[in-house]
Design a protein around this motif. Structure first.
Motif, PDB file in Angstrom:
ATOM      1  N   GLY A 165       0.783  -1.222   0.000  1.00 43.41           N
ATOM      2  CA  GLY A 165       0.000   0.000   0.000  1.00 43.41           C
ATOM      3  C   GLY A 165       0.818   1.278   0.000  1.00 43.41           C
ATOM      4  N   LEU A 166       2.138   1.176  -0.025  1.00 41.33           N
ATOM      5  CA  LEU A 166       2.944   2.388  -0.098  1.00 41.33           C
ATOM      6  C   LEU A 166       2.767   3.109  -1.424  1.00 41.33           C
ATOM      7  CD1 LEU A 166       6.334   1.246   1.498  1.00 41.33           C
ATOM      8  CD2 LEU A 166       4.683   2.872   2.438  1.00 41.33           C
ATOM      9  N   LEU A 167       2.443   2.366  -2.464  1.00 43.54           N
ATOM     10  CA  LEU A 167       2.290   2.929  -3.802  1.00 43.54           C
ATOM     11  C   LEU A 167       0.848   2.731  -4.237  1.00 43.54           C
ATOM     12  CD1 LEU A 167       4.081   4.274  -5.944  1.00 43.54           C
ATOM     13  CD2 LEU A 167       4.362   2.045  -7.003  1.00 43.54           C
ATOM     14  N   PRO A 168       0.093   3.803  -4.359  1.00 41.58           N
ATOM     15  CA  PRO A 168      -1.306   3.647  -4.761  1.00 41.58           C
ATOM     16  C   PRO A 168      -1.413   3.193  -6.220  1.00 41.58           C
ATOM     17  CG  PRO A 168      -0.712   5.965  -4.660  1.00 41.58           C
ATOM     18  CD  PRO A 168       0.452   5.203  -4.113  1.00 41.58           C
ATOM     19  N   VAL A 169      -2.550   2.622  -6.536  1.00 34.53           N
ATOM     20  CA  VAL A 169      -2.781   2.152  -7.903  1.00 34.53           C
ATOM     21  C   VAL A 169      -2.855   3.352  -8.846  1.00 34.53           C
ATOM     22  CG1 VAL A 169      -4.334   0.841  -9.394  1.00 34.53           C
ATOM     23  CG2 VAL A 169      -4.003   0.153  -7.004  1.00 34.53           C
ATOM     24  N   GLY A 170      -2.179   3.249  -9.977  1.00 34.80           N
ATOM     25  CA  GLY A 170      -2.168   4.332 -10.949  1.00 34.80           C
ATOM     26  C   GLY A 170      -1.194   5.439 -10.621  1.00 34.80           C
ATOM     27  N   ALA A 171      -0.225   5.176  -9.770  1.00 35.64           N
ATOM     28  CA  ALA A 171       0.759   6.202  -9.409  1.00 35.64           C
ATOM     29  C   ALA A 171       1.670   6.477 -10.593  1.00 35.64           C
ATOM     30  CB  ALA A 171       1.586   5.741  -8.210  1.00 35.64           C
ATOM     31  N   GLY A 172       2.193   7.702 -10.633  1.00 32.34           N
ATOM     32  CA  GLY A 172       3.081   8.104 -11.708  1.00 32.34           C
ATOM     33  C   GLY A 172       4.496   7.594 -11.509  1.00 32.34           C
ATOM     34  N   GLU A 173       5.329   7.895 -12.499  1.00 31.44           N
ATOM     35  CA  GLU A 173       6.712   7.439 -12.456  1.00 31.44           C
ATOM     36  C   GLU A 173       7.462   8.058 -11.284  1.00 31.44           C
ATOM     37  OE1 GLU A 173       8.296   5.199 -14.177  1.00 31.44           O
ATOM     38  OE2 GLU A 173       6.531   4.679 -15.353  1.00 31.44           O
ATOM     39  N   ARG A 174       7.180   9.315 -10.982  1.00 31.79           N
ATOM     40  CA  ARG A 174       7.879   9.976  -9.883  1.00 31.79           C
ATOM     41  C   ARG A 174       7.544   9.329  -8.546  1.00 31.79           C
ATOM     42  NH1 ARG A 174       7.903  16.542  -8.884  1.00 31.79           N
ATOM     43  NH2 ARG A 174       9.445  16.553  -7.182  1.00 31.79           N
ATOM     44  N   GLU A 175       6.266   9.009  -8.351  1.00 27.28           N
ATOM     45  CA  GLU A 175       5.867   8.354  -7.101  1.00 27.28           C
ATOM     46  C   GLU A 175       6.456   6.951  -7.019  1.00 27.28           C
ATOM     47  OE1 GLU A 175       1.668   8.462  -7.123  1.00 27.28           O
ATOM     48  OE2 GLU A 175       1.526  10.572  -6.524  1.00 27.28           O
ATOM     49  N   ARG A 176       6.500   6.253  -8.149  1.00 26.20           N
ATOM     50  CA  ARG A 176       7.096   4.911  -8.153  1.00 26.20           C
ATOM     51  C   ARG A 176       8.578   4.976  -7.781  1.00 26.20           C
ATOM     52  NH1 ARG A 176       4.070   0.943 -10.800  1.00 26.20           N
ATOM     53  NH2 ARG A 176       2.146   1.728 -11.748  1.00 26.20           N
ATOM     54  N   ALA A 177       9.276   5.923  -8.397  1.00 24.64           N
ATOM     55  CA  ALA A 177      10.705   6.057  -8.100  1.00 24.64           C
ATOM     56  C   ALA A 177      10.929   6.430  -6.640  1.00 24.64           C
ATOM     57  CB  ALA A 177      11.326   7.110  -9.019  1.00 24.64           C
ATOM     58  N   GLY A 178      10.060   7.294  -6.081  1.00 23.64           N
ATOM     59  CA  GLY A 178      10.208   7.664  -4.679  1.00 23.64           C
ATOM     60  C   GLY A 178       9.978   6.492  -3.744  1.00 23.64           C
ATOM     61  N   ALA A 179       8.939   5.693  -4.035  1.00 26.39           N
ATOM     62  CA  ALA A 179       8.655   4.531  -3.184  1.00 26.39           C
ATOM     63  C   ALA A 179       9.779   3.504  -3.268  1.00 26.39           C
ATOM     64  CB  ALA A 179       7.325   3.900  -3.593  1.00 26.39           C
ATOM     65  N   VAL A 180      10.289   3.269  -4.479  1.00 24.51           N
ATOM     66  CA  VAL A 180      11.387   2.308  -4.638  1.00 24.51           C
ATOM     67  C   VAL A 180      12.642   2.799  -3.932  1.00 24.51           C
ATOM     68  CG1 VAL A 180      12.946   1.245  -6.326  1.00 24.51           C
ATOM     69  CG2 VAL A 180      10.486   1.303  -6.764  1.00 24.51           C
ATOM     70  N   GLY A 181      12.923   4.102  -4.056  1.00 26.29           N
ATOM     71  CA  GLY A 181      14.102   4.656  -3.379  1.00 26.29           C
ATOM     72  C   GLY A 181      13.996   4.563  -1.864  1.00 26.29           C
ATOM     73  N   MET A 182      12.796   4.813  -1.342  1.00 19.72           N
ATOM     74  CA  MET A 182      12.608   4.701   0.111  1.00 19.72           C
ATOM     75  C   MET A 182      12.822   3.266   0.594  1.00 19.72           C
ATOM     76  SD  MET A 182      10.354   3.780   2.741  1.00 19.72           S
ATOM     77  CE  MET A 182       8.681   3.738   2.100  1.00 19.72           C
ATOM     78  N   LEU A 183      12.312   2.297  -0.176  1.00 23.18           N
ATOM     79  CA  LEU A 183      12.487   0.904   0.221  1.00 23.18           C
ATOM     80  C   LEU A 183      13.940   0.465   0.088  1.00 23.18           C
ATOM     81  CD1 LEU A 183       9.305  -0.781  -1.292  1.00 23.18           C
ATOM     82  CD2 LEU A 183       9.797  -0.320   1.102  1.00 23.18           C
ATOM     83  N   GLN A 184      14.630   0.946  -0.942  1.00 23.51           N
ATOM     84  CA  GLN A 184      16.040   0.590  -1.086  1.00 23.51           C
ATOM     85  C   GLN A 184      16.870   1.092   0.089  1.00 23.51           C
ATOM     86  OE1 GLN A 184      17.034   2.162  -4.944  1.00 23.51           O
ATOM     87  NE2 GLN A 184      16.609   0.228  -5.994  1.00 23.51           N
TER      88      GLN A 184
END
Length: 513
Positions: A93-112
């Motif tokens: 649930g950190l990344l909502p459905v239909g999120a943009g590329e910027r939100e995806r990159a932010g969520a992935v960076g936070m998890l990394q």
């Protein structure tokens, strides 16, 4: 010692006279510090231990480049790949459905940043997830910390189950296309070579390989023939020497002259040997047969000269007959080697002459043969690689080539790993009190007032005649007591707020547990 005591009393007096300033500064520092601490979200850590075992079923030469150590290093890198972490962010649930590329990159960076993998052994990994999302409550952060590890391990297992089979299928598909391309190119080169040979049938020597390769092979064989010919000629020369020193007949006492001539006896033996050779299937063109027939003709001439009679008491020497047969055999060997040498020399001369007369044709033929050889080697190599990939795919399909086992499941955090709020709250309270005292003491040093007559006397250099003591009236005494109560209330409120914050912190931790 008394001076130091007096200075301490003066410092305490100067601070006490500015006690309201101390309390105000302490309140200001504590409020700001506690607000800053409150803005820091609690970080919750969850840990798990994972076993990744590689079943080394295939032999080492079949799994070249895919050894256990390399495969485990690859697993360590792909465990926290961006694709896997994006799936984890969507699942938790950190990344909502239909999120943009910027939100995806932010969520992935936070998890990394929040996921750490520490290898304990070659195939055992400790995975730690640290979550501190300010928009979430402590309970949600604690739940998210363990949920991230659960989702990451699930995604990793699914990828390992599907990834091996998909990689094998994709590898086979790619190799099949490459093999088809090489096969098509190989047939094209074969057709061009056949057409070239048909157009230049009289200029290209027959045989396998290019003209240069055939010349090289002929020269190598010619070197061996030369060595063998020298040895055969030396053996023949030795036999001739022994034959020359050996008499053809020997004198046997009491032997009559009925035995016939020596030449006739040798002729009979040679004819018998010729019959044996033909019985073995040797033709008249065989070098041994040719040599023996030449020897028979010579013996016939000798027999004719001897006539029907012979020397009385003489018999054929057996050693002479053996040497003669040996010489005939070695002469045949020398003749055969000489003929083969002449044939190889003629072939080399013919091919070299053709190359000199038609250099372009020879070069083009060499080029076509080289292209064919290279394509054939690539084709065979691709066939071998395809078989290896097919075997790996069968192993991964029919067996658990990679076994992922959860040794320790993700822990459920009950208390934050950071920050240490009780320690920070206490530190801010002490810093506030120290700051207030420091401000009051500094202000006392700046202002030009003197608490005692002695201090004034030392500062001015003039004698002080006396000092007037403050007279406190009952009304003034009541007023001071009231202000002391207000001061105690302010200080108590500060300590009470500190205690309330501590209680709230422990209550919040208890709610997470």
């Amino acid at each position: 010692m008394n001076g130091l005591y007096d200075e301490l009393r003066l410092a305490l007096h100067s601070v006490w006279t500015r006690r309201w300033l101390v309390l105000g500064v302490a309140w200001g520092i504590c409020i700001l510090g506690w607000l800053a601490i409150a803005s820091i979200p609690n970080r919750y850590d969850s840990r798990a231990r994972l076993l990744v075992d590689i079943n080394q079923i295939l032999p080492d030469d079949t799994t070249a480049g895919f050894g256990g150590r390399q495969r485990i290093d690859q697993i360590r890198e792909t465990l926290t790949s961006a694709r896997n972490l994006e799936k984890v962010a969507v699942t938790t649930g950190l990344l909502p459905v239909g999120a943009g590329e910027r939100e995806r990159a932010g969520a992935v960076g936070m998890l990394q940043k929040s996921i750490k993998i520490v290898p304990q052994q070659d195939n055992i990994f400790e995975i730690t997830s640290s979550v501190a999302v300010g928009s979430l409550s402590d309970a949600d952060n604690a739940k998210l910390a363990s949920g991230v590890l659960d989702s990451l391990i699930t995604v990793f297992r699914d990828d390992q189950l599907r990834g091996g089979r998909m990689n094998a299928r994709e590898g086979l598909k790619f190799l099949d296309s490459q093999i088809a391309d090489r096969e098509k190119a190989l047939r094209e080169v074969e057709g061009r070579r056949a057409a070239f040979e048909a157009q230049n049938i009289g200029l290209i020597p027959a045989g396998a390989g290019s003209p240069a390769q055939r010349v090289e092979a002929a020269r190598a064989e010619l070197g061996q023939i030369d060595t063998q010919l020298v040895a055969a000629q030396a053996a023949l020369a030795a036999t001739n020497g022994q034959l020359a020193s050996t008499p053809a007949t020997i004198n046997v006492p009491g032997l009559g002259a009925t035995g016939g001539g020596v030449a006739r006896q040798q002729l009979a033996g040679a004819q018998a040997e010729l019959s044996a050779m033909r019985a073995r299937g040797l033709t008249d063109a065989h070098p041994d047969v040719v040599a023996l027939k030449s020897q028979i003709a010579s013996l016939k001439a000798q027999a004719d000269r001897e006539g029907s009679g012979g020397s009385a008491g003489n018999a054929q020497n057996p050693a002479y007959g053996s040497l003669a047969a040996m010489r005939a055999e070695r002469q045949a060997t020398v003749s055969a080697l000489s003929a083969r040498k002449a044939q190889l020399t003629a072939d080399i001369a013919r091919i070299t002459s053709q190359q000199i007369q038609n250099p372009g044709i020879a070069a083009e033929y060499d080029r076509i043969n080289g292209e064919y050889t290279a394509l054939k080697a690539q084709y065979d190599k691709l066939l071998g690689q395809r078989e290896q990939v097919r075997l790996r795919g069968d192993v991964q399909t029919e067996t658990d080539a990679i076994r992922v086992e959860l040794l320790d499941p993700p822990t459920k955090p009950t208390s934050p790993a950071a920050p240490n709020r009780p320690l920070f709250l206490t530190g801010v309270l002490l810093a506030g009190l120290a700051g207030g005292i420091g401000v009051a003491f500094g202000l006392a040093q700046v202002r030009t007032s003197y608490a005692t007559a002695g201090k004034l006397e030392r500062a001015s250099g003039l004698p002080v005649i006396g000092s007037i003591t403050e007279v406190v009236t009952p009304e003034r005494h009541v007023e001071r007591r009231k202000r002391l109560m207000w001061l105690a209330g302010g200080a108590g409120a500060l300590v009470g707020l500190y205690a309330l914050l501590l209680v709230a912190e422990f209550v919040q931790r208890g709610m997470v547990a």
